[in-house]
Design a protein around this motif. Structure first.
Motif, mmCIF file in Angstrom:
data_model
loop_
_atom_site.group_PDB
_atom_site.id
_atom_site.type_symbol
_atom_site.label_atom_id
_atom_site.label_comp_id
_atom_site.label_asym_id
_atom_site.label_seq_id
_atom_site.Cartn_x
_atom_site.Cartn_y
_atom_site.Cartn_z
ATOM 1 N N TYR A 145 0.912 -1.242 -0.018
ATOM 2 C CA TYR A 145 0.119 -0.075 -0.097
ATOM 3 C C TYR A 145 0.775 1.264 -0.089
ATOM 4 O O TYR A 145 0.254 2.178 -0.004
ATOM 5 C CB TYR A 145 -0.805 -0.101 1.085
ATOM 6 C CG TYR A 145 -1.792 -1.099 1.074
ATOM 7 C CD1 TYR A 145 -2.798 -1.564 0.037
ATOM 8 C CD2 TYR A 145 -1.848 -2.051 2.246
ATOM 9 C CE1 TYR A 145 -3.531 -2.617 0.124
ATOM 10 C CE2 TYR A 145 -2.426 -3.270 2.295
ATOM 11 C CZ TYR A 145 -3.282 -3.496 1.117
ATOM 12 O OH TYR A 145 -4.254 -4.669 1.187
ATOM 13 N N PRO A 159 -7.098 -1.140 2.322
ATOM 14 C CA PRO A 159 -8.573 -1.744 2.797
ATOM 15 C C PRO A 159 -9.180 -0.826 4.078
ATOM 16 O O PRO A 159 -10.114 -0.744 4.234
ATOM 17 C CB PRO A 159 -8.264 -3.121 3.071
ATOM 18 C CG PRO A 159 -7.102 -3.499 3.441
ATOM 19 C CD PRO A 159 -6.175 -2.223 2.577
ATOM 20 N N GLY A 164 -11.308 1.476 -0.144
ATOM 21 C CA GLY A 164 -10.027 0.571 -0.505
ATOM 22 C C GLY A 164 -10.611 -0.964 -0.172
ATOM 23 O O GLY A 164 -10.028 -1.857 -0.866
ATOM 24 N N SER A 193 -8.491 -6.570 0.406
ATOM 25 C CA SER A 193 -8.605 -5.745 -0.534
ATOM 26 C C SER A 193 -9.256 -6.324 -2.003
ATOM 27 O O SER A 193 -9.446 -5.651 -2.710
ATOM 28 C CB SER A 193 -7.010 -5.534 -1.169
ATOM 29 O OG SER A 193 -6.182 -4.721 -0.267
#
Length: 353
Positions: A145, A159, A164, A193
């Motif tokens: 990320y 997420p 996300g 995700s």
């Protein structure tokens, strides 16, 4: 604000490279502004600990004697000024950092931690379990990320941020070394995700564990994988390498689609003549202490309590070893011989004599 604290503690030092570890007294320091002091209830061992001792991870001579340890959990016993996210008495876990006077390392009874790098621990998670989390979560979070820059990551939307969760539905991901602590975290994050399918490698005895974390396909790590077409017909643009060897990077590069990105825990080790320039290979720097990772770390640790409480993020399996810091030297030998898989060794610093 603080409770009554001792002025000294037991800490585990590496006097110099290739030397036995020794337990010595160390001062208990008070936190400065933006810091907290944690009384360590449980700490975990990582391969980097024995690699530092064996001088496979070079350090400056001026760093020694060096207190080791990267994974810790415990109770906040003192806070500095300008700390609002935790209070004295909170149960927390955190990622340690080596160097300096050793105050940020975990192989001791008390550790100073930047406040934005502590995550609160819900009641359904023990201190032993919490201590398995920091390094794996931090490295996987950076790799997946963080933005795409040197020592960064794949640039995906996390997420725990708006939009996300489930964002990458019907996109495959390939995770090499799924049983490693970092690999396990990568599988759980990939599940949040929305990646599908999640394809991973490990020893067969860890297949059930990895499927329980969200993996769709578990492949024998010794399999000569030429492609992932048997598991997905979709283009594969993301691969995560929790092993970091030239062999694992070569496999990941081979199965990636042109334009894909490989994130590895080790710098690119593929011989130049075998590198495919149509695919990007990035080395993730998993330390949340790095200034470039501060925003990512703050957002992760603000969200982690809920993810742990709900079971969306699970701790590693625990192997508790009695004896406190006295037990670390022998247990690092087990790690070095590759005798630990799918779990983390935990010791409790309060048991140190």
């Amino acid at each position: 604000m603080s409770t009554t604290l001792p002025t000294s503690q037991k800490a585990l030092y590496l006097p110099a490279v290739k030397q036995p570890l020794v337990i010595k007294d160390a001062p208990v320091r008070q936190p400065s502004a933006g810091e907290v002091l944690v009384r360590n209830e449980s700490v975990a061992l990582n391969p980097i600990d024995w690699k530092l001792q064996a001088s496979l991870m070079p350090r400056k001579l001026s760093d020694f004697p060096l207190i080791l340890g990267y994974d810790g959990s415990g109770v906040v016993v003192s806070i500095g000024d300008d700390v609002a996210n935790v209070k004295v008495g909170d149960r927390v876990f955190y990622e340690g950092e080596l160097g300096g006077n050793g105050e940020n390392a975990t192989f001791q009874q008390y550790t100073i931690v930047p406040a934005h790098l502590v995550g609160k621990v819900p009641s359904n998670i023990s201190f032993d379990q919490a201590a398995t989390l920091p390094v794996g979560l931090a490295t996987a979070a950076v790799g997946l990320y963080q933005d795409k820059f040197e020592f960064g990551g794949a640039g995906l939307l996390a997420p725990w941020l708006d939009g996300g969760r489930g964002r990458y539905t019907n996109e495959p991901i390939f995770i090499i070394g799924g049983a490693a602590c970092t690999g396990q975290a990568a599988i759980m994050f990939a599940k949040l995700s929305g990646f599908n399918p999640i394809i991973t490698t490990s020893s067969p005895h860890n297949f059930a564990l990895l499927k329980s974390l969200g993996a769709d396909y578990t492949l024998d790590r010794n399999e000569n994988l030429r492609s992932v077409e048997a598991y997905t017909t979709l283009p594969l643009y993301n691969a995560f390498d929790a092993v970091g060897s030239a062999e694992s990077q070569t496999v990941a590069q081979r199965v990636l689609s042109p334009g894909g990105t490989l994130i590895s825990v080790h710098p690119n080790s593929i011989p130049h003549a075998k590198q495919d320039i149509s695919k990007k290979i990035l080395f993730m720097w998993g330390s949340m202490h790095s200034p470039q990772n501060k925003k990512l770390a703050t957002n992760l640790f603000e969200s982690i309590y809920g993810l742990l409480e709900s079971g969306d993020i699970k701790p590693n399996n625990v192997e508790y070893v009695p004896g406190g810091l006295n037990a670390v030297e022998n247990q690092l030998k087990h790690l070095q011989r590759g005798e630990v898989s799918g779990k983390k060794i935990i010791v409790r610093p309060s048991e140190t004599v």
